[in-house]
Design a protein around this motif. Sequence first.
Motif, mmCIF file in Angstrom:
data_model
loop_
_atom_site.group_PDB
_atom_site.id
_atom_site.type_symbol
_atom_site.label_atom_id
_atom_site.label_comp_id
_atom_site.label_asym_id
_atom_site.label_seq_id
_atom_site.Cartn_x
_atom_site.Cartn_y
_atom_site.Cartn_z
ATOM 1 N N ARG A 58 0.275 -0.425 10.891
ATOM 2 C CA ARG A 58 -0.210 1.461 11.082
ATOM 3 C C ARG A 58 -1.621 1.229 10.760
ATOM 4 N N ARG A 205 -6.352 0.413 -1.286
ATOM 5 C CA ARG A 205 -5.958 1.049 0.099
ATOM 6 C C ARG A 205 -7.426 1.616 -0.721
ATOM 7 N N ASP A 231 -8.377 5.814 4.725
ATOM 8 C CA ASP A 231 -7.102 5.062 4.529
ATOM 9 C C ASP A 231 -6.212 3.927 5.375
ATOM 10 N N LEU A 233 -7.631 3.318 7.997
ATOM 11 C CA LEU A 233 -8.307 2.310 9.182
ATOM 12 C C LEU A 233 -8.226 0.695 8.452
ATOM 13 N N ASN A 234 -7.714 -0.017 9.376
ATOM 14 C CA ASN A 234 -7.324 -2.448 9.073
ATOM 15 C C ASN A 234 -9.069 -2.380 9.230
ATOM 16 N N HIS A 235 -8.347 -3.603 8.952
ATOM 17 C CA HIS A 235 -9.186 -4.958 8.611
ATOM 18 C C HIS A 235 -9.333 -5.568 9.502
ATOM 19 N N TYR A 270 -13.117 -4.411 4.856
ATOM 20 C CA TYR A 270 -13.121 -5.302 3.573
ATOM 21 C C TYR A 270 -14.060 -6.386 2.858
ATOM 22 N N TYR A 282 -4.838 -8.011 -0.365
ATOM 23 C CA TYR A 282 -4.633 -6.360 0.557
ATOM 24 C C TYR A 282 -3.016 -7.213 0.882
ATOM 25 N N PHE A 284 -1.626 -8.788 3.506
ATOM 26 C CA PHE A 284 -1.579 -9.676 4.599
ATOM 27 C C PHE A 284 -2.853 -10.539 4.772
#
Length: 451
Positions: A58, A205, A231, A233-235, A270, A282, A284
């Motif tokens: 997502r 987040r 929040d 938005l991915n890195h 991030y 995080y 991941f």
Amino acid sequence: MRKRTGRRARKKRRKREKGVQTVSLAHESQFVDLRKWLKERGFTSQCLIPARFPDTGRGLMTTQAIKANDLIISLPEKCLLTTNTVLGSYMGEYIKRWHPPVSPLLALCSFLIAERHFGDESQWKPYIGALPKSYTCPVYFPSDVTELLPAGLRRKAEEQREQFREFYSSSLAFLRSLRPLFAQPAEEIFTQDALRWAWCSVNTRTVYMEHPRRECLSRDTDVYALAPYLDLLNHSPDVQVEAGFNKFTQCYEIRSIQGCPRFQQVFICYGPHDNQRLLLEYGFVAPGNPHRVAYVDPGVLKLCLKRDDKQLAQKLLFLRDNKFLENLTFGADGPSWRLMTALRLLSLKPEQYSSWKNVLLGAAVSHDREEWCIEMAHKLCRYLTEDTTKALEQLSRLKQGATQAHLEQLGVVETLRREEQGILGHSQQVLHSLRQQLLPCRRSDTPGEEH
Ligand SMILES: C[S@@+](CC[C@H](N)C(=O)[O-])C[C@H]1O[C@@H](n2cnc3c(N)ncnc32)[C@H](O)[C@@H]1O
């Protein structure tokens, strides 16, 4: 090979491709509700839509090109969930009365759990409803998954679990004091699982936003803000953004430095984190991360060294006191400078030992010691490669019959281990060519010498 062009082959190919396509989530009720709720609080985003991406899950996609220096998102203060929100709520009085003062982290966690419990009655329902139900941070890992982590990270994961356990047990009395707010016993609402979920929600987040110190909260820094929609938005380690609360617009704003093409995922950064840190904090791993490294744990270093060096204990002490036993890595360019420097010190013969300070500053020792270092780096690299291979074998055994949650955790560890396998494979090649470069000199001027 001839390309298959029949109807069945085309259909199969389309089906295969469909599995790896970006899917818009804008029509899903949780996001429809969230956007409506945000609009009532003054936020509208025309160009950012939630979507599921094949590689990152997502995230947010832009439907218009974002130019360099454009604002990506601007979220009014009213949409942010901070300790101000909590202190101004039904929970505020309980926090203000409690001694010793509650930490900002606990205040936020308690509020998230309470609001989740209130369900349809919660003012924050659209936000809570869009939060993940669970996380892939190590604090969620059962021991069989933690055991598959590289040594140093395994230790940090265990420390994280311990830190969380301590947080839970030290929070229980305050959480129970909230009993009058609920029809149900507080113990049933503020369970360890609920606190773990809230803890990970805050840790993975929140955006950085400083708040002045308040007497009713503990002295721990209060720099958290939960920022709905933003929040999502991915890195990406490759993008640059400017982010912060703008006092003039009273909005939390993120500005893109490079811009982003239309219909692409919009990323933020991030921080310049390596994959182990991303996993720990995080949950991941970013494949192809330019900051990726494989760590040489001090325990592994000791294991690979020969015991017959009488000065080994002293050398290890020097390394430890000069902070040279930490952050020893193999990276995208092979063994790091720190690793080779630590190995140079370990390679010193008794008569060379007086030069240890110069060695730590980067001085070379001698040709045969350089060879020794390359051999030792090779040995470490092989050890870590074998460790990675064993972990991946065990991982594929565990995948059989695993539950969905277990599979997701194993997936993250697998990505980490595969990335490290790549780094170590490349490092072996780098070390091989370093060894080749030393060979002609060795033949002409240095007799073979063992440590
Ligand atoms: C601020 S949230 C971003 C939105 C999140 N993907 C979601 O579905 O709500 C941070 C979390 O997103 C995930 N994430 C962020 N960047 C990622 C990436 N590049 N690849 C995979 N997952 C990522 C991680 O689970 C991380 O803890």
